[in-house]
Design a protein around this motif. Structure first.
Motif, PDB file in Angstrom:
ATOM      1  N   LYS A   1       0.825  -1.209   0.000  1.00 30.23           N
ATOM      2  CA  LYS A   1       0.000   0.000   0.000  1.00 30.23           C
ATOM      3  C   LYS A   1       0.858   1.256   0.000  1.00 30.23           C
ATOM      4  N   GLU A   2       1.972   1.223   0.692  1.00 34.23           N
ATOM      5  CA  GLU A   2       2.836   2.402   0.796  1.00 34.23           C
ATOM      6  C   GLU A   2       3.552   2.713  -0.514  1.00 34.23           C
ATOM      7  N   ILE A   3       3.658   1.731  -1.409  1.00 38.58           N
ATOM      8  CA  ILE A   3       4.350   1.941  -2.685  1.00 38.58           C
ATOM      9  C   ILE A   3       3.452   2.603  -3.720  1.00 38.58           C
ATOM     10  N   LYS A   4       2.147   2.611  -3.470  1.00 38.69           N
ATOM     11  CA  LYS A   4       1.205   3.202  -4.415  1.00 38.69           C
ATOM     12  C   LYS A   4       1.551   4.656  -4.706  1.00 38.69           C
ATOM     13  N   ASP A   5       1.526   5.023  -5.977  1.00 35.85           N
ATOM     14  CA  ASP A   5       1.767   6.405  -6.436  1.00 35.85           C
ATOM     15  C   ASP A   5       3.170   6.906  -6.119  1.00 35.85           C
ATOM     16  N   LEU A   6       4.125   5.999  -6.030  1.00 28.26           N
ATOM     17  CA  LEU A   6       5.516   6.409  -5.796  1.00 28.26           C
ATOM     18  C   LEU A   6       6.356   6.244  -7.060  1.00 28.26           C
ATOM     19  N   ASP A   7       5.770   6.519  -8.217  1.00 29.79           N
ATOM     20  CA  ASP A   7       6.495   6.368  -9.478  1.00 29.79           C
ATOM     21  C   ASP A   7       7.782   7.180  -9.473  1.00 29.79           C
ATOM     22  N   TYR A   8       8.861   6.533  -9.889  1.00 27.30           N
ATOM     23  CA  TYR A   8      10.166   7.167  -9.989  1.00 27.30           C
ATOM     24  C   TYR A   8      10.649   7.717  -8.655  1.00 27.30           C
ATOM     25  N   ARG A   9      10.240   7.083  -7.570  1.00 27.01           N
ATOM     26  CA  ARG A   9      10.738   7.454  -6.253  1.00 27.01           C
ATOM     27  C   ARG A   9      11.627   6.334  -5.723  1.00 27.01           C
ATOM     28  N   LYS A  10      12.720   6.718  -5.108  1.00 25.99           N
ATOM     29  CA  LYS A  10      13.582   5.743  -4.460  1.00 25.99           C
ATOM     30  C   LYS A  10      12.954   5.306  -3.143  1.00 25.99           C
ATOM     31  N   VAL A  11      13.020   4.013  -2.894  1.00 24.33           N
ATOM     32  CA  VAL A  11      12.459   3.484  -1.657  1.00 24.33           C
ATOM     33  C   VAL A  11      13.446   2.506  -1.029  1.00 24.33           C
ATOM     34  N   HIS A  12      13.369   2.404   0.297  1.00 21.20           N
ATOM     35  CA  HIS A  12      14.070   1.354   1.047  1.00 21.20           C
ATOM     36  C   HIS A  12      12.977   0.416   1.533  1.00 21.20           C
ATOM     37  N   ALA A  13      12.819  -0.706   0.848  1.00 21.33           N
ATOM     38  CA  ALA A  13      11.705  -1.615   1.103  1.00 21.33           C
ATOM     39  C   ALA A  13      12.122  -2.718   2.063  1.00 21.33           C
ATOM     40  N   LYS A  14      11.283  -2.929   3.098  1.00 19.94           N
ATOM     41  CA  LYS A  14      11.525  -3.977   4.074  1.00 19.94           C
ATOM     42  C   LYS A  14      10.427  -5.023   3.950  1.00 19.94           C
ATOM     43  N   GLY A  15      10.832  -6.230   3.594  1.00 19.37           N
ATOM     44  CA  GLY A  15       9.908  -7.336   3.433  1.00 19.37           C
ATOM     45  C   GLY A  15      10.708  -8.611   3.314  1.00 19.37           C
ATOM     46  N   LYS A  16      10.385  -9.411   2.309  1.00 14.26           N
ATOM     47  CA  LYS A  16      11.136 -10.643   2.074  1.00 14.26           C
ATOM     48  C   LYS A  16      11.334 -10.814   0.580  1.00 14.26           C
ATOM     49  N   LEU A  17      12.568 -10.596   0.118  1.00 20.52           N
ATOM     50  CA  LEU A  17      12.898 -10.823  -1.285  1.00 20.52           C
ATOM     51  C   LEU A  17      13.152 -12.311  -1.475  1.00 20.52           C
ATOM     52  N   LEU A  18      12.254 -12.949  -2.228  1.00 23.70           N
ATOM     53  CA  LEU A  18      12.339 -14.392  -2.419  1.00 23.70           C
ATOM     54  C   LEU A  18      13.155 -14.743  -3.660  1.00 23.70           C
TER      55      LEU A  18
END
Length: 244
Positions: A57-74
């Protein structure tokens, strides 16, 4: 002095051609403005500090924005996209799902040269990654692979001929972003892959190309109008006077 004598068929043909050329020029001018806005936002966001996100949900409408994503990269459900070039070399992109509590986004892990077989890649899992959110404005469907691949294999990288994100997301067992989007890595997670924001997010058709096409179509419309005027004054398309 030559008289102005427009002819029906050339005039109608000129009107149709002139209208078509103006429409094409205007379309490319609009594409230029749209693409210029994207490039400006991209350049600004490329130097901005990353935003912390831990849900889809937090990634919505973040086009071309840098993010530090915390989850699980499988590494499970990883796919690769064929026919991707870097510096004139042929290769492929590798993508894996970054899973949150409310869904997942595909992470474009990086590029590999075609000489390196996908099944030999050593892909790492991670709890956080840093990259840029990149949403596609158009998805080109890979009909052949859609027909052949009904679900993704957890242990085998599936190859796709186009960046058909809609089809890949449909085959993942997670909630997906509303639009076809990738999280393109800024830094290498895998030693076998080359992470590159520049090569992935640089549009195929830049704003300068659209501007050039727009100028070309408008110039051709003026040239067509000049030819029509010349024909109306008998400068072209006329018959030479007979000698007596």
């Amino acid at each position: 002095m030559p008289k102005f004598k427009p002819k029906l068929v050339p005039t109608l043909a000129t009107l149709v051609g002139f209208g078509l050329l103006i429409a094409l020029g205007t379309w490319q001018a609009q594409r230029y403005s749209w693409k210029l806005d994207i490039e400006e936002r991209r350049d600004q966001n490329m130097v901005s500090a990353p935003i912390e996100v831990s849900s889809l949900k937090e990634i919505k409408d973040l086009d071309y924005r840098k993010v530090h994503a915390k989850g699980k990269l499988l590494t499970e459900y990883s796919v690769f996209f064929k026919f991707r070039m870097i510096d004139g070399k042929s290769g492929y992109w590798v993508a894996s799902p970054m899973v949150f509590d409310d869904g997942a986004i595909l992470v474009q892990r990086g590029w590999s040269p075609i000489e390196q077989k996908p099944e030999n890649l050593d892909l790492k899992e991670a709890d956080s990654v840093e990259g840029l959110v990149y949403a596609l404005d158009r998805v080109i469907a890979d009909a052949d692979t859609r027909d052949a691949v009904k679900e993704l294999d957890k242990d085998t990288l599936q190859g796709w001929n186009t960046l058909d994100l809609d089809a890949v997301y449909e085959r993942l067992p997670f909630e997906r972003p509303q639009r076809p989007a990738l999280l393109v890595l800024d830094k290498n997670v895998d030693a076998d892959l080359v992470a590159s924001l520049e090569h992935i997010t640089q549009p195929y058709m830049t704003s300068e190309k659209h501007l050039g096409y727009s100028i070309t179509w408008y110039t051709l419309s003026v040239g067509l109008l000049m030819l029509w005027l010349a024909s109306c004054f008998g400068k072209i398309g006329g018959h030479a006077p007979r000698k007596r």
